[in-house]
Write a protein that holds these residues in place. Structure first.
Motif, PDB file in Angstrom:
ATOM      1  N   ASN A 144       0.939  -1.283  -0.017  1.00 55.21           N
ATOM      2  CA  ASN A 144      -0.040   0.084  -0.039  1.00 55.21           C
ATOM      3  C   ASN A 144       0.810   1.060  -0.095  1.00 55.21           C
ATOM      4  O   ASN A 144       1.947   1.241   0.809  1.00 55.21           O
ATOM      5  N   TYR A 145       0.448   2.276  -0.822  1.00 61.24           N
ATOM      6  CA  TYR A 145       1.350   3.567  -1.082  1.00 61.24           C
ATOM      7  C   TYR A 145       0.452   4.734  -0.757  1.00 61.24           C
ATOM      8  O   TYR A 145      -0.504   4.737  -1.200  1.00 61.24           O
ATOM      9  N   ALA A 146       1.342   5.548  -0.122  1.00 62.77           N
ATOM     10  CA  ALA A 146       0.677   6.964  -0.225  1.00 62.77           C
ATOM     11  C   ALA A 146       0.416   7.560  -1.707  1.00 62.77           C
ATOM     12  O   ALA A 146       1.471   7.139  -2.472  1.00 62.77           O
ATOM     13  N   ASP A 147      -0.495   8.219  -2.196  1.00 68.92           N
ATOM     14  CA  ASP A 147      -0.760   8.672  -3.540  1.00 68.92           C
ATOM     15  C   ASP A 147       0.753   9.520  -3.947  1.00 68.92           C
ATOM     16  O   ASP A 147       1.171   9.448  -5.177  1.00 68.92           O
ATOM     17  N   SER A 148       1.483  10.465  -2.998  1.00 69.37           N
ATOM     18  CA  SER A 148       2.230  11.175  -3.239  1.00 69.37           C
ATOM     19  C   SER A 148       3.595  10.364  -3.702  1.00 69.37           C
ATOM     20  O   SER A 148       4.407  10.868  -4.323  1.00 69.37           O
ATOM     21  N   VAL A 149       3.670   8.902  -3.457  1.00 67.56           N
ATOM     22  CA  VAL A 149       4.824   8.282  -3.594  1.00 67.56           C
ATOM     23  C   VAL A 149       4.601   7.171  -4.898  1.00 67.56           C
ATOM     24  O   VAL A 149       5.526   6.297  -5.167  1.00 67.56           O
ATOM     25  N   LYS A 150       3.430   7.115  -5.146  1.00 69.74           N
ATOM     26  CA  LYS A 150       3.021   5.729  -6.233  1.00 69.74           C
ATOM     27  C   LYS A 150       3.965   6.165  -7.355  1.00 69.74           C
ATOM     28  O   LYS A 150       3.938   7.074  -7.895  1.00 69.74           O
ATOM     29  N   GLY A 151       4.149   4.958  -7.671  1.00 67.66           N
ATOM     30  CA  GLY A 151       5.357   4.859  -8.970  1.00 67.66           C
ATOM     31  C   GLY A 151       6.757   5.458  -8.862  1.00 67.66           C
ATOM     32  O   GLY A 151       7.367   5.117  -9.833  1.00 67.66           O
ATOM     33  N   ARG A 152       7.306   5.967  -7.624  1.00 65.45           N
ATOM     34  CA  ARG A 152       8.245   6.394  -7.399  1.00 65.45           C
ATOM     35  C   ARG A 152       9.268   5.520  -6.513  1.00 65.45           C
ATOM     36  O   ARG A 152      10.364   5.094  -6.322  1.00 65.45           O
ATOM     37  N   PHE A 153       8.312   4.978  -5.446  1.00 65.99           N
ATOM     38  CA  PHE A 153       8.740   4.282  -4.269  1.00 65.99           C
ATOM     39  C   PHE A 153       8.429   2.813  -4.313  1.00 65.99           C
ATOM     40  O   PHE A 153       7.299   2.637  -4.791  1.00 65.99           O
ATOM     41  N   THR A 154       9.141   1.923  -3.810  1.00 74.41           N
ATOM     42  CA  THR A 154       8.802   0.622  -3.845  1.00 74.41           C
ATOM     43  C   THR A 154       9.175  -0.056  -2.484  1.00 74.41           C
ATOM     44  O   THR A 154      10.294  -0.129  -2.061  1.00 74.41           O
ATOM     45  N   ILE A 155       8.388  -0.707  -1.699  1.00 77.51           N
ATOM     46  CA  ILE A 155       8.634  -1.325  -0.381  1.00 77.51           C
ATOM     47  C   ILE A 155       8.638  -2.602  -0.759  1.00 77.51           C
ATOM     48  O   ILE A 155       7.900  -3.321  -1.499  1.00 77.51           O
ATOM     49  N   SER A 156       9.432  -3.588  -0.088  1.00 75.27           N
ATOM     50  CA  SER A 156       9.689  -4.830   0.095  1.00 75.27           C
ATOM     51  C   SER A 156       9.938  -5.504   1.194  1.00 75.27           C
ATOM     52  O   SER A 156      10.702  -4.851   2.155  1.00 75.27           O
ATOM     53  N   ARG A 157      10.109  -6.851   1.270  1.00 72.69           N
ATOM     54  CA  ARG A 157      10.700  -7.239   2.574  1.00 72.69           C
ATOM     55  C   ARG A 157      11.227  -8.851   2.246  1.00 72.69           C
ATOM     56  O   ARG A 157      10.897  -9.349   1.391  1.00 72.69           O
ATOM     57  N   ASN A 171      14.792 -10.674   8.052  1.00 72.49           N
ATOM     58  CA  ASN A 171      14.040  -9.990   9.025  1.00 72.49           C
ATOM     59  C   ASN A 171      14.412  -8.301   8.683  1.00 72.49           C
ATOM     60  O   ASN A 171      14.419  -7.573   9.473  1.00 72.49           O
ATOM     61  N   THR A 172      14.180  -8.157   7.356  1.00 70.82           N
ATOM     62  CA  THR A 172      14.318  -6.936   7.050  1.00 70.82           C
ATOM     63  C   THR A 172      13.452  -6.105   5.895  1.00 70.82           C
ATOM     64  O   THR A 172      12.976  -7.000   4.899  1.00 70.82           O
ATOM     65  N   VAL A 173      13.089  -5.125   5.935  1.00 72.41           N
ATOM     66  CA  VAL A 173      12.172  -4.463   5.002  1.00 72.41           C
ATOM     67  C   VAL A 173      12.919  -3.087   4.446  1.00 72.41           C
ATOM     68  O   VAL A 173      13.516  -2.476   5.133  1.00 72.41           O
ATOM     69  N   TYR A 174      12.514  -3.128   3.177  1.00 68.41           N
ATOM     70  CA  TYR A 174      13.363  -1.864   2.230  1.00 68.41           C
ATOM     71  C   TYR A 174      12.239  -1.071   1.849  1.00 68.41           C
ATOM     72  O   TYR A 174      11.227  -1.364   1.502  1.00 68.41           O
ATOM     73  N   LEU A 175      12.809   0.158   1.514  1.00 62.61           N
ATOM     74  CA  LEU A 175      12.065   1.413   0.751  1.00 62.61           C
ATOM     75  C   LEU A 175      12.980   1.740  -0.235  1.00 62.61           C
ATOM     76  O   LEU A 175      13.879   2.547   0.009  1.00 62.61           O
ATOM     77  N   GLN A 176      12.836   1.441  -1.552  1.00 62.11           N
ATOM     78  CA  GLN A 176      13.493   1.843  -2.751  1.00 62.11           C
ATOM     79  C   GLN A 176      12.726   3.402  -3.122  1.00 62.11           C
ATOM     80  O   GLN A 176      11.583   3.310  -3.528  1.00 62.11           O
ATOM     81  N   MET A 177      13.715   4.228  -3.122  1.00 59.28           N
ATOM     82  CA  MET A 177      13.016   5.576  -3.619  1.00 59.28           C
ATOM     83  C   MET A 177      13.652   6.106  -4.729  1.00 59.28           C
ATOM     84  O   MET A 177      15.219   6.341  -4.645  1.00 59.28           O
ATOM     85  N   ASN A 178      12.945   6.310  -5.718  1.00 50.59           N
ATOM     86  CA  ASN A 178      13.633   6.791  -6.992  1.00 50.59           C
ATOM     87  C   ASN A 178      12.583   8.120  -7.196  1.00 50.59           C
ATOM     88  O   ASN A 178      11.590   8.533  -6.652  1.00 50.59           O
ATOM     89  N   SER A 179      13.283   9.016  -8.119  1.00 45.36           N
ATOM     90  CA  SER A 179      12.870  10.064  -8.756  1.00 45.36           C
ATOM     91  C   SER A 179      12.331  10.966  -7.363  1.00 45.36           C
ATOM     92  O   SER A 179      11.411  11.702  -7.163  1.00 45.36           O
TER      93      SER A 179
END
Length: 114
Positions: A58-71, A76-84
């Motif tokens: 689930n993503y906030a509208d402001s980051v959709k298409g730019r950020f990707t969360i994965s686990r 035992n790690t969660v990531y947030l890839q932030m582009n643009s």
């Protein structure tokens, strides 16, 4: 005591990328909903992205298409890839683990500026 330790923050120019990591310990990681929140100065803490134990995101509208969360449950790690990245993405980013209670990391600063 549950521990969430974020890493990967820093300063970047607009249009750049960063990858945040959150390592969890003393927690049955795979059953928790994991999330990233952010808080800019003078503003409330808002959800950026979340991922449940089935991998549904689930993503906030402001980051959709730019950020990707994965686990990675094995790590035992969660990531947030932030582009643009944009200047308005500047904030302290917090890792969250939620099941019946909320657990928070200490936060990591992300600054987007030219």
């Amino acid at each position: 005591q549950v521990q969430l330790v974020e890493s990967g923050g820093g300063s970047v120019q607009p249009g750049g990328s960063l990858r945040l990591s959150c390592a969890a310990s003393r927690i049955n990681f795979s059953i928790y909903v994991m999330g990233w929140y952010r808080q800019a100065p003078g503003k409330q803490r808002d959800l950026v992205a979340s991922i449940n134990n089935s991998g549904t995101t689930n993503y906030a509208d402001s980051v959709k298409g730019r950020f990707t969360i994965s686990r990675d449950n094995a790590k035992n790690t969660v990531y947030l890839q932030m582009n643009s990245l944009k200047p308005e993405d500047t904030a302290v980013y917090y890792c969250n683990a939620r099941r019946y209670l909320d657990y928070w990391g200490q936060g990591t600063q992300v600054t987007v500026s030219s």
